[in-house]
Design an enzyme around this catalytic site. Structure first.
Site, PDB file in Angstrom:
ATOM      1  N   GLU A 152       0.836  -1.204   0.000  1.00  0.00           N
ATOM      2  CA  GLU A 152       0.000   0.000   0.000  1.00  0.00           C
ATOM      3  C   GLU A 152       0.872   1.256   0.000  1.00  0.00           C
ATOM      4  O   GLU A 152       1.589   1.504   0.972  1.00  0.00           O
ATOM      5  CB  GLU A 152      -0.873  -0.024   1.262  1.00  0.00           C
ATOM      6  CG  GLU A 152      -1.800   1.164   1.397  1.00  0.00           C
ATOM      7  CD  GLU A 152      -2.698   1.055   2.620  1.00  0.00           C
ATOM      8  OE1 GLU A 152      -2.250   0.522   3.649  1.00  0.00           O
ATOM      9  OE2 GLU A 152      -3.844   1.518   2.537  1.00  0.00           O
ATOM     10  N   GLU A 246     -11.980   1.654   5.159  1.00  0.00           N
ATOM     11  CA  GLU A 246     -11.012   1.826   6.255  1.00  0.00           C
ATOM     12  C   GLU A 246     -11.048   3.295   6.629  1.00  0.00           C
ATOM     13  O   GLU A 246     -10.405   4.118   5.976  1.00  0.00           O
ATOM     14  CB  GLU A 246      -9.613   1.414   5.806  1.00  0.00           C
ATOM     15  CG  GLU A 246      -8.600   1.528   6.943  1.00  0.00           C
ATOM     16  CD  GLU A 246      -7.167   1.438   6.461  1.00  0.00           C
ATOM     17  OE1 GLU A 246      -6.397   0.669   7.034  1.00  0.00           O
ATOM     18  OE2 GLU A 246      -6.824   2.152   5.488  1.00  0.00           O
TER      19      GLU A 246
HETATM   20  C1  LER Z   1      -3.409   0.951   6.410  1.00  0.00           C
HETATM   21  O1  LER Z   1      -4.217   0.320   5.465  1.00  0.00           O
HETATM   22  C2  LER Z   1      -3.247   2.370   6.119  1.00  0.00           C
HETATM   23  O2  LER Z   1      -3.925   2.912   5.279  1.00  0.00           O
HETATM   24  C3  LER Z   1      -2.250   3.143   6.851  1.00  0.00           C
HETATM   25  O3  LER Z   1      -2.578   4.494   6.853  1.00  0.00           O
HETATM   26  C4  LER Z   1      -1.974   2.676   8.244  1.00  0.00           C
HETATM   27  O4  LER Z   1      -1.539   3.725   9.045  1.00  0.00           O
HETATM   28 MN    MN Z   2      -5.291   1.785   3.946  1.00  0.00          MN
END
Ligand code: LER
Ligand code: MN
Length: 269
Positions: A152, A246
């Site tokens: 990510e 999220e």
């Molecule tokens: C985790 O998926 C994320 O987006 C990060 O910002 C974790 O701090």
């Molecule tokens: Mn994330």
């Protein structure tokens, strides 16, 4: 559109998860809201009863599209580019220990904050070299089980390594593994990428997972991102995975989860 929500299985410092705490109650709650999947943050698979987890998910009819690993960084300090070789090794071994769980649930393993930051005593180049080596080893270990890993890109305030989609794609070229791709998160892209839609098109079939939060990291619909345009771009790539919420548990976890699904479902009309 298949929707999931991030849930933590162990105490987490990371705030942008809508639900923490008792697993069974929360899985039932999220399923009742209409989510198709639940993305679990698992710090250490050794601490999770995988069969029990399977029973809980099955009984509620929800899938587990992805496993988050960032708590191993947040709570234990494990990371790929740490100056200490023992910590680097522990980070790699921890990711490998997720492979069996990921295979059981057909889940993507997320590499978020576990890829670390550049610490004093390590140059940016050395850190990237460590990250590339670690990713090659982890991808190789996961491939025989049909498991995919998704790194990510994370905004500059949280990491000094791989902040945007273009850097993520350059890393994919370096790692050279077909089961290694990206998790794109609209919150981070809104900070770092010149255009969210163009980044999505650039990443294309290397998008293995997708996080949604609005510009303020509240639930989609609470900020100024254009989710119709963003999701159109995502599905134009042929993406068949989950769109996973999220976001901050604000004003509270239940409201955030409800508002998110109501907003995202009406976009489909
Ligand atoms: C985790 O998926 C994320 O987006 C990060 O910002 C974790 O701090
Ligand atoms: Mn994330």
């Amino acid at each position: 559109m298949k929707l999931s929500l991030v849930l933590s299985t162990q105490p987490a410092q990371f705030q942008a998860v809508a639900y923490k705490g008792d697993l069974e109650t929360n899985v039932a709650k999220i399923a009742a809201l209409g989510y198709d999947g639940i993305e679990l943050a698992i710090r250490d698979p050794k601490l999770v009863d995988v069969d029990e987890l399977g029973r809980i998910m099955d009984s509620q009819g929800v899938a587990m599209p992805a496993i988050g690993t960032g708590q191993a960084w947040g709570e234990e300090g494990l990371s790929f580019p740490d100056p200490d070789p023992a910590i680097r090794r522990a980070a790699i071994d921890r990711v490998k220990s997720h492979v069996a769980v990921a295979a059981k649930f057909d889940a993507v393993i997320i590499l978020g904050l576990l890829r670390g930051v550049v610490k004093p005593g390590v140059t940016q180049k050395q850190a990237m070299d460590h990250v590339v080596r670690a990713l090659r080893e982890c991808s190789e270990a996961a491939r025989p089980f049909g498991v995919r890993l998704a790194l990510e890109p994370i905004n500059r305030y949280e990491t000094t390594l791989i902040n945007n989609t273009a850097e993520g794609m350059a890393l994919i070229d370096r790692v050279g593994a077909d089961n290694f791709g990206l998790l794109l998160d609209t919150f981070h892209m809104n900070i770092e990428d010149p255009s969210i839609e163009e980044s999505i098109a650039l990443a294309g079939e290397r998008i293995f997972h997708f996080h949604v939060a609005d510009s303020n990291r509240w639930y989609p619909g609470a900020g100024h991102l254009d989710f119709r345009s963003i999701l159109d771009a995502l599905f134009d790539t042929g993406y068949e995975g989950y769109v996973s919420g999220e976001f901050m548990p604000e004003p509270d976890a239940d409201t955030a989860a409800q508002e998110a699904i109501a907003f995202l479902r009406q976009l489909e009309l």
